[in-house]
Structure formats: C-alpha cells, structure tokens
Write a protein that holds these residues in place. Structure first.
Motif, PDB file in Angstrom:
ATOM      1  N   LYS A   1       0.878  -1.173   0.000  1.00  0.00           N
ATOM      2  CA  LYS A   1       0.000   0.000   0.000  1.00  0.00           C
ATOM      3  C   LYS A   1       0.913   1.220   0.000  1.00  0.00           C
ATOM      4  CE  LYS A   1      -3.824  -2.270   2.206  1.00  0.00           C
ATOM      5  NZ  LYS A   1      -4.703  -2.373   3.341  1.00  0.00           N
ATOM      6  N   TYR A   2       0.797   1.988  -1.066  1.00  0.00           N
ATOM      7  CA  TYR A   2       1.694   3.138  -1.231  1.00  0.00           C
ATOM      8  C   TYR A   2       1.159   4.362  -0.502  1.00  0.00           C
ATOM      9  CZ  TYR A   2       3.922   0.171  -4.659  1.00  0.00           C
ATOM     10  OH  TYR A   2       4.562  -0.874  -5.262  1.00  0.00           O
ATOM     11  N   SER A   3       2.084   5.268  -0.238  1.00  0.00           N
ATOM     12  CA  SER A   3       1.754   6.494   0.505  1.00  0.00           C
ATOM     13  C   SER A   3       0.923   7.446  -0.351  1.00  0.00           C
ATOM     14  CB  SER A   3       3.038   7.181   0.949  1.00  0.00           C
ATOM     15  OG  SER A   3       3.710   7.703  -0.184  1.00  0.00           O
ATOM     16  N   PRO A   4       0.187   8.302   0.305  1.00  0.00           N
ATOM     17  CA  PRO A   4      -0.607   9.308  -0.445  1.00  0.00           C
ATOM     18  C   PRO A   4       0.282  10.207  -1.318  1.00  0.00           C
ATOM     19  CG  PRO A   4      -1.279   9.243   1.870  1.00  0.00           C
ATOM     20  CD  PRO A   4      -0.096   8.355   1.729  1.00  0.00           C
TER      21      PRO A   4
ATOM     22  N   LEU B   1       0.902   8.340  -4.540  1.00  0.00           N
ATOM     23  CA  LEU B   1      -0.332   8.324  -5.345  1.00  0.00           C
ATOM     24  C   LEU B   1      -0.599   9.696  -5.981  1.00  0.00           C
ATOM     25  CD1 LEU B   1      -2.562   6.145  -2.964  1.00  0.00           C
ATOM     26  CD2 LEU B   1      -1.328   5.408  -5.006  1.00  0.00           C
ATOM     27  N   THR B   2      -0.290  10.752  -5.238  1.00  0.00           N
ATOM     28  CA  THR B   2      -0.444  12.117  -5.779  1.00  0.00           C
ATOM     29  C   THR B   2       0.523  12.333  -6.942  1.00  0.00           C
ATOM     30  OG1 THR B   2      -1.080  12.887  -3.596  1.00  0.00           O
ATOM     31  CG2 THR B   2      -0.446  14.573  -5.183  1.00  0.00           C
ATOM     32  N   TYR B   3       1.771  11.878  -6.773  1.00  0.00           N
ATOM     33  CA  TYR B   3       2.753  11.987  -7.867  1.00  0.00           C
ATOM     34  C   TYR B   3       2.240  11.281  -9.117  1.00  0.00           C
ATOM     35  CZ  TYR B   3       6.706  13.809  -5.055  1.00  0.00           C
ATOM     36  OH  TYR B   3       7.542  14.579  -4.290  1.00  0.00           O
ATOM     37  N   ARG B   4       1.678  10.083  -8.963  1.00  0.00           N
ATOM     38  CA  ARG B   4       1.199   9.322 -10.124  1.00  0.00           C
ATOM     39  C   ARG B   4       0.036  10.056 -10.811  1.00  0.00           C
ATOM     40  NH1 ARG B   4       5.316   6.347 -11.661  1.00  0.00           N
ATOM     41  NH2 ARG B   4       5.991   4.894 -10.066  1.00  0.00           N
ATOM     42  N   LYS B   5      -0.849  10.608 -10.012  1.00  0.00           N
ATOM     43  CA  LYS B   5      -1.978  11.347 -10.600  1.00  0.00           C
ATOM     44  C   LYS B   5      -1.479  12.599 -11.329  1.00  0.00           C
ATOM     45  CE  LYS B   5      -5.686   9.918  -7.525  1.00  0.00           C
ATOM     46  NZ  LYS B   5      -6.583  10.319  -6.442  1.00  0.00           N
ATOM     47  N   THR B   6      -0.529  13.298 -10.714  1.00  0.00           N
ATOM     48  CA  THR B   6       0.034  14.509 -11.334  1.00  0.00           C
ATOM     49  C   THR B   6       0.721  14.142 -12.642  1.00  0.00           C
ATOM     50  OG1 THR B   6       0.403  15.418  -9.134  1.00  0.00           O
ATOM     51  CG2 THR B   6       1.556  16.490 -10.938  1.00  0.00           C
ATOM     52  N   GLU B   7       1.470  13.045 -12.598  1.00  0.00           N
ATOM     53  CA  GLU B   7       2.172  12.573 -13.804  1.00  0.00           C
ATOM     54  C   GLU B   7       1.160  12.288 -14.914  1.00  0.00           C
ATOM     55  OE1 GLU B   7       4.263   8.425 -15.277  1.00  0.00           O
ATOM     56  OE2 GLU B   7       4.213   8.851 -13.135  1.00  0.00           O
ATOM     57  N   GLU B   8       0.076  11.628 -14.564  1.00  0.00           N
ATOM     58  CA  GLU B   8      -0.955  11.284 -15.541  1.00  0.00           C
ATOM     59  C   GLU B   8      -1.602  12.561 -16.124  1.00  0.00           C
ATOM     60  OE1 GLU B   8      -5.229   9.038 -15.399  1.00  0.00           O
ATOM     61  OE2 GLU B   8      -3.620   8.166 -14.158  1.00  0.00           O
ATOM     62  N   HIS B   9      -1.924  13.539 -15.283  1.00  0.00           N
ATOM     63  CA  HIS B   9      -2.531  14.791 -15.752  1.00  0.00           C
ATOM     64  C   HIS B   9      -1.578  15.565 -16.667  1.00  0.00           C
ATOM     65  CE1 HIS B   9      -6.242  14.519 -13.573  1.00  0.00           C
ATOM     66  NE2 HIS B   9      -5.629  14.389 -12.391  1.00  0.00           N
ATOM     67  N   LEU B  10      -0.303  15.598 -16.287  1.00  0.00           N
ATOM     68  CA  LEU B  10       0.690  16.306 -17.111  1.00  0.00           C
ATOM     69  C   LEU B  10       0.858  15.627 -18.473  1.00  0.00           C
ATOM     70  CD1 LEU B  10       3.397  17.203 -14.438  1.00  0.00           C
ATOM     71  CD2 LEU B  10       1.912  18.807 -15.638  1.00  0.00           C
TER      72      LEU B  10
ATOM     73  N   TYR C   1       5.182  16.777 -21.412  1.00  0.00           N
ATOM     74  CA  TYR C   1       5.943  15.537 -21.232  1.00  0.00           C
ATOM     75  C   TYR C   1       7.209  15.732 -20.394  1.00  0.00           C
ATOM     76  CZ  TYR C   1       2.790  13.829 -24.820  1.00  0.00           C
ATOM     77  OH  TYR C   1       1.673  13.479 -25.516  1.00  0.00           O
ATOM     78  N   ALA C   2       7.862  16.845 -20.497  1.00  0.00           N
ATOM     79  CA  ALA C   2       9.100  17.087 -19.747  1.00  0.00           C
ATOM     80  C   ALA C   2       8.805  17.091 -18.251  1.00  0.00           C
ATOM     81  CB  ALA C   2       9.733  18.404 -20.177  1.00  0.00           C
ATOM     82  N   GLN C   3       7.769  17.832 -17.881  1.00  0.00           N
ATOM     83  CA  GLN C   3       7.393  17.909 -16.464  1.00  0.00           C
ATOM     84  C   GLN C   3       6.882  16.541 -15.989  1.00  0.00           C
ATOM     85  OE1 GLN C   3       8.081  20.711 -14.881  1.00  0.00           O
ATOM     86  NE2 GLN C   3       7.366  19.968 -12.913  1.00  0.00           N
ATOM     87  N   ALA C   4       6.090  15.852 -16.831  1.00  0.00           N
ATOM     88  CA  ALA C   4       5.557  14.520 -16.512  1.00  0.00           C
ATOM     89  C   ALA C   4       6.706  13.547 -16.282  1.00  0.00           C
ATOM     90  CB  ALA C   4       4.647  14.029 -17.612  1.00  0.00           C
ATOM     91  N   HIS C   5       7.770  13.647 -17.105  1.00  0.00           N
ATOM     92  CA  HIS C   5       8.934  12.765 -16.965  1.00  0.00           C
ATOM     93  C   HIS C   5       9.643  13.001 -15.626  1.00  0.00           C
ATOM     94  CE1 HIS C   5      12.119  10.134 -18.193  1.00  0.00           C
ATOM     95  NE2 HIS C   5      13.027  11.087 -17.930  1.00  0.00           N
ATOM     96  N   LYS C   6       9.799  14.239 -15.221  1.00  0.00           N
ATOM     97  CA  LYS C   6      10.439  14.554 -13.934  1.00  0.00           C
ATOM     98  C   LYS C   6       9.625  13.988 -12.761  1.00  0.00           C
ATOM     99  CE  LYS C   6      12.713  18.866 -15.260  1.00  0.00           C
ATOM    100  NZ  LYS C   6      12.712  20.323 -15.094  1.00  0.00           N
ATOM    101  N   ILE C   7       8.312  14.168 -12.830  1.00  0.00           N
ATOM    102  CA  ILE C   7       7.426  13.653 -11.767  1.00  0.00           C
ATOM    103  C   ILE C   7       7.480  12.125 -11.755  1.00  0.00           C
ATOM    104  CG2 ILE C   7       5.018  13.475 -11.004  1.00  0.00           C
ATOM    105  CD1 ILE C   7       6.142  16.197 -10.432  1.00  0.00           C
ATOM    106  N   LYS C   8       7.535  11.537 -12.953  1.00  0.00           N
ATOM    107  CA  LYS C   8       7.604  10.071 -13.055  1.00  0.00           C
ATOM    108  C   LYS C   8       8.873   9.568 -12.393  1.00  0.00           C
ATOM    109  CE  LYS C   8       7.588   6.249 -16.384  1.00  0.00           C
ATOM    110  NZ  LYS C   8       8.154   5.341 -15.464  1.00  0.00           N
ATOM    111  N   GLU C   9      10.003  10.181 -12.618  1.00  0.00           N
ATOM    112  CA  GLU C   9      11.261   9.756 -12.003  1.00  0.00           C
ATOM    113  C   GLU C   9      11.192   9.863 -10.481  1.00  0.00           C
ATOM    114  OE1 GLU C   9      14.264  12.117 -13.929  1.00  0.00           O
ATOM    115  OE2 GLU C   9      14.483  10.646 -15.548  1.00  0.00           O
ATOM    116  N   LYS C  10      10.639  10.968  -9.979  1.00  0.00           N
ATOM    117  CA  LYS C  10      10.459  11.123  -8.530  1.00  0.00           C
ATOM    118  C   LYS C  10       9.572  10.007  -7.981  1.00  0.00           C
ATOM    119  CE  LYS C  10      10.730  16.007  -7.245  1.00  0.00           C
ATOM    120  NZ  LYS C  10       9.910  17.157  -6.835  1.00  0.00           N
ATOM    121  N   ALA C  11       8.456   9.779  -8.678  1.00  0.00           N
ATOM    122  CA  ALA C  11       7.491   8.754  -8.253  1.00  0.00           C
ATOM    123  C   ALA C  11       8.132   7.367  -8.288  1.00  0.00           C
ATOM    124  CB  ALA C  11       6.258   8.794  -9.138  1.00  0.00           C
ATOM    125  N   ASP C  12       8.933   7.085  -9.327  1.00  0.00           N
ATOM    126  CA  ASP C  12       9.605   5.780  -9.428  1.00  0.00           C
ATOM    127  C   ASP C  12      10.573   5.563  -8.268  1.00  0.00           C
ATOM    128  OD1 ASP C  12       8.193   5.153 -11.693  1.00  0.00           O
ATOM    129  OD2 ASP C  12       9.845   5.612 -13.095  1.00  0.00           O
TER     130      ASP C  12
END
Length: 190
Positions: free
Chosen positions: A73-76, A79-88, A94-105
């Motif tokens: 069970k992942y932290s909120p 989950l927020t990072y994943r949602k932000t990545e998806e919205h971006l 894509y550049a901002q989405a990629h940065k958020i994806k790396e943080k989330a990963d």
C-alpha cells in the motif's frame, strides 16, 4: 544312612527351588527387556512421526503465508505523484511529466523495499511463533514418553521386588519344612 539320604533329598529340593527361581528371574528379565525395547521403539516412532508432521505443517504454513501476501500500500504522496504525472501527460507536458515520473519511481522503489523488509520481518516472526509452538508440542511428547518410561521402570522394580519376596518366602518355607523333617527324623532315631 537314612540321614544322608534325607540330606541329599533336601539338597536336591533346595537346588530345584534355586533353579526354578533362576529360570523365573531370567524369564522376568527377558520379558522386561522386550517391554523396554518395544516402548523405546514405539517412542522413537512417535517422535519421528511428529517431526515429519511438523515439517509438512511448516511447509504448508509457509506456503499459506506466501499466498496471503498482498501488494504494498503506497503512501498518499506517491499516489499524488502518479496522478500529477498522468494529468501532465494528458496535457502533453511531457518534460514535467517525466520529472514527476522519475520522482514517483524512486519513491515507489523506496516504499516497496521498506514494505518488503517489513513483510519479511513479519513472515519470520510468524514462522518463529509457529516453530516455537511445534517445539513445545514435541517437548510435551518427550515429557510424556519420559514419564511413561519412568512409570515402566517403577513397575519393573515393584514386580522384581515381588519376585524376590516370593523367592524368599518359598525358601523360608522350604527351610522350615526341611528343619521340621530333620527334627522328626532325629526323634525317630532316638
């Protein structure tokens, strides 16, 4: 002459009694040796059967624990990072989405590792409790076996004491009757 004949007869009777006692003692000893051997064999068989059953139960228990494992069970925050990545990504940023994806990963890898360590510790703890329970069960069986063995030894000692007492009684009775016989024979000679 009569006296020597009576003496020989009495010696023969005593020897017969001694031989009968020795034979009875040998039978007693072999009977109890067999009983003890049978008891030890049966005890060892019970212990081995319990050990094998415990191994099987441990395997089943481990399999159940592994099958029960759920996903982390992942932290909120993650989950927020994943949602932000998806919205971006939908907004084609894509550049901002990629940065958020790396943080989330990175965060997901860290959380997954922590979760795995926690689950591993939990599994070891449950397995330890299970093994402890089985050790107590085995210990209880060993105590019952030892108590049975002790009881068997006490019964053997009791029966041996009865055998020896019976021998003493027969011996005393024989000696008394032989003494009486000698006294009567001496009276007849006078």
């Amino acid at each position: 002459r009569r006296r020597e004949s009576m003496k020989a007869q009495q010696t023969k009777e005593r020897l017969g009694m001694e031989e009968a006692h020795m034979l009875e003692y040998q039978q007693f000893t072999s009977k109890w040796e067999k009983k003890c051997k049978d008891y030890n064999d049966q005890s060892e068989s019970q212990l081995n059967a319990m050990r094998e059953r415990h191994l099987e139960e441990l395997k089943e228990f481990q399999q159940k624990l592994l099958q029960k494992q759920q996903t982390p069970k992942y932290s909120p925050v993650l989950l927020t990072y994943r949602k932000t990545e998806e919205h971006l990504a939908r907004a084609k940023n894509y550049a901002q989405a990629h940065k958020i994806k790396e943080k989330a990963d990175r965060l997901q890898a860290k959380e997954t590792e922590q979760w795995n360590k926690m689950k591993q510790k939990e599994l070891f703890q449950k397995e330890g409790q299970f093994k402890s329970c089985k050790r107590q069960e085995l210990s209880a069986l060993q105590k019952r076996i030892n108590a049975g063995r002790e009881e068997q030894l006490q019964r053997r000692a009791f029966e041996l004491e009865r055998l020896i007492q019976r021998y003493r009684n027969v011996k005393n009775e024989l000696e008394a009757s032989q003494k009486l016989e000698r006294i009567q024979a001496e009276k007849l000679q006078k």
